[in-house]
Design a protein around this motif. Structure first.
Motif, mmCIF file in Angstrom:
data_model
loop_
_atom_site.group_PDB
_atom_site.id
_atom_site.type_symbol
_atom_site.label_atom_id
_atom_site.label_comp_id
_atom_site.label_asym_id
_atom_site.label_seq_id
_atom_site.Cartn_x
_atom_site.Cartn_y
_atom_site.Cartn_z
ATOM 1 N N MET A 56 0.846 -1.188 0.000
ATOM 2 C CA MET A 56 0.000 0.000 0.000
ATOM 3 C C MET A 56 0.882 1.238 0.000
ATOM 4 O O MET A 56 1.901 1.276 0.677
ATOM 5 C CB MET A 56 -0.905 0.007 1.245
ATOM 6 N N VAL A 104 -1.912 -1.208 -3.618
ATOM 7 C CA VAL A 104 -3.106 -0.438 -3.281
ATOM 8 C C VAL A 104 -2.665 1.018 -3.110
ATOM 9 O O VAL A 104 -1.806 1.318 -2.280
ATOM 10 C CB VAL A 104 -3.754 -0.948 -1.979
ATOM 11 N N LEU A 164 -8.638 1.462 5.818
ATOM 12 C CA LEU A 164 -8.042 0.865 4.617
ATOM 13 C C LEU A 164 -6.927 -0.123 4.974
ATOM 14 O O LEU A 164 -6.830 -1.198 4.384
ATOM 15 C CB LEU A 164 -7.495 1.967 3.698
ATOM 16 N N TYR A 201 -8.472 -3.231 6.357
ATOM 17 C CA TYR A 201 -9.167 -4.004 5.328
ATOM 18 C C TYR A 201 -8.178 -4.774 4.440
ATOM 19 O O TYR A 201 -8.326 -5.972 4.215
ATOM 20 C CB TYR A 201 -10.031 -3.076 4.467
ATOM 21 N N TYR A 202 -7.172 -4.070 3.946
ATOM 22 C CA TYR A 202 -6.255 -4.713 2.995
ATOM 23 C C TYR A 202 -5.138 -5.512 3.665
ATOM 24 O O TYR A 202 -4.510 -6.346 3.036
ATOM 25 C CB TYR A 202 -5.640 -3.658 2.060
ATOM 26 N N PRO A 222 -1.981 -4.744 4.338
ATOM 27 C CA PRO A 222 -0.759 -4.757 3.510
ATOM 28 C C PRO A 222 0.461 -5.189 4.323
ATOM 29 O O PRO A 222 0.566 -4.875 5.507
ATOM 30 C CB PRO A 222 -0.624 -3.295 3.078
#
Ligand SMILES: [Zn+2]
Length: 247
Positions: A1, A30, A99, A102-103, A105
């Motif tokens: 990310m 991302v 974020l 959620y991801y 990274p």
């Protein structure tokens, strides 16, 4: 990310993330942009554009870059620069925490904490704060501060994170050239970003031949997400002191 303040920052600061995610079957980039582009400088064909028109132009440019660069996702948070810099306003930090949660990274790239642009620094501080709000076991493994409005050649070599980004010239140049509203306005980000990568590769070491064709430097900010007690400001000053001692 990668978390950046403005449209086009990602393509300048994070070649290492872009080339790693590009057409990869195992990982993707991302991309997160904090601001709305309303404050962008404008000349030439864009001179008469309103802030609203400029926001649309910059958003479209960033989307085109995400398509060309094969980014896994693009999030445009659309805050004003003033909102990003006002720490009483919590929403941008909350969005980043959401974020990252959620991801999940493995690696996060942000602006380096010695960058001279205030919105860049504010974005970076918010990213650190956001990650610190996540339980320790769920945080990214690595956090790196990248180069835009300050190069990192001053970091002592022992502190420098070095990314070999050679061999991707065509892609990286194509990506930065997407931002016509900025480059056309008299800022040669295309030449400058490429030039910095070449300069890093050659001027990084004086006692050996170039180990890579193009290099991106980063400031390792991982300690800040491993130990919440470390003050970001103190952390940067420690690095500055190391530089002073080297001098
Ligand atoms: Zn920027």
């Amino acid at each position: 990310m990668v978390i950046a303040a403005h449209h086009d920052d990602i393509e300048i600061m994070c070649p290492q993330g872009i080339v790693k995610g590009y057409k990869s079957a195992v990982c993707g980039l991302v991309a997160v942009v904090m601001t709305d582009g309303a404050g962008s400088p404008r000349t030439g064909e864009y001179a008469s554009f309103t802030d609203e028109q400029m926001k649309t132009v910059r958003k479209e440019e960033q989307k085109e870059a995400a398509r060309i660069g094969d980014y896994a996702a693009l999030h445009l948070l659309n805050y004003t620069s003033a909102e990003v810099k006002d720490f009483k306003f919590q929403n941008p930090t909350g969005d980043l925490a959401g974020l990252v949660s959620y991801y999940k990274p493995e690696t996060v790239f942000i602006h380096n904490l010695a960058d001279k642009h205030k919105t860049h620094k504010a974005s970076a501080f918010r990213a650190v704060k956001a990650i610190r709000s996540i339980p320790a076991g769920l945080r990214p493994k690595k956090l790196y501060g990248c180069e835009v409005w300050r190069s990192l050649d001053w970091l002592p070599d022992s502190e420098k994170i070095i990314f070999d980004v050679g061999g991707h010239d065509e892609l990286l140049t194509r990506l930065i050239n997407v931002f016509r509203s900025q480059i056309g306005g008299g800022k040669r980000y295309d030449l400058a970003a490429q030039g910095r990568r070449f300069a890093n590769a050659t001027f990084g070491e004086y006692n050996s031949v170039d180990r890579a064709r193009e290099v991106a430097f980063a400031m390792d900010l991982t300690p800040l997400i491993q130990n919440d007690e470390i003050e970001p400001r103190e952390y940067v000053l420690t690095l500055v002191n190391k530089f002073m001692n080297e001098l």
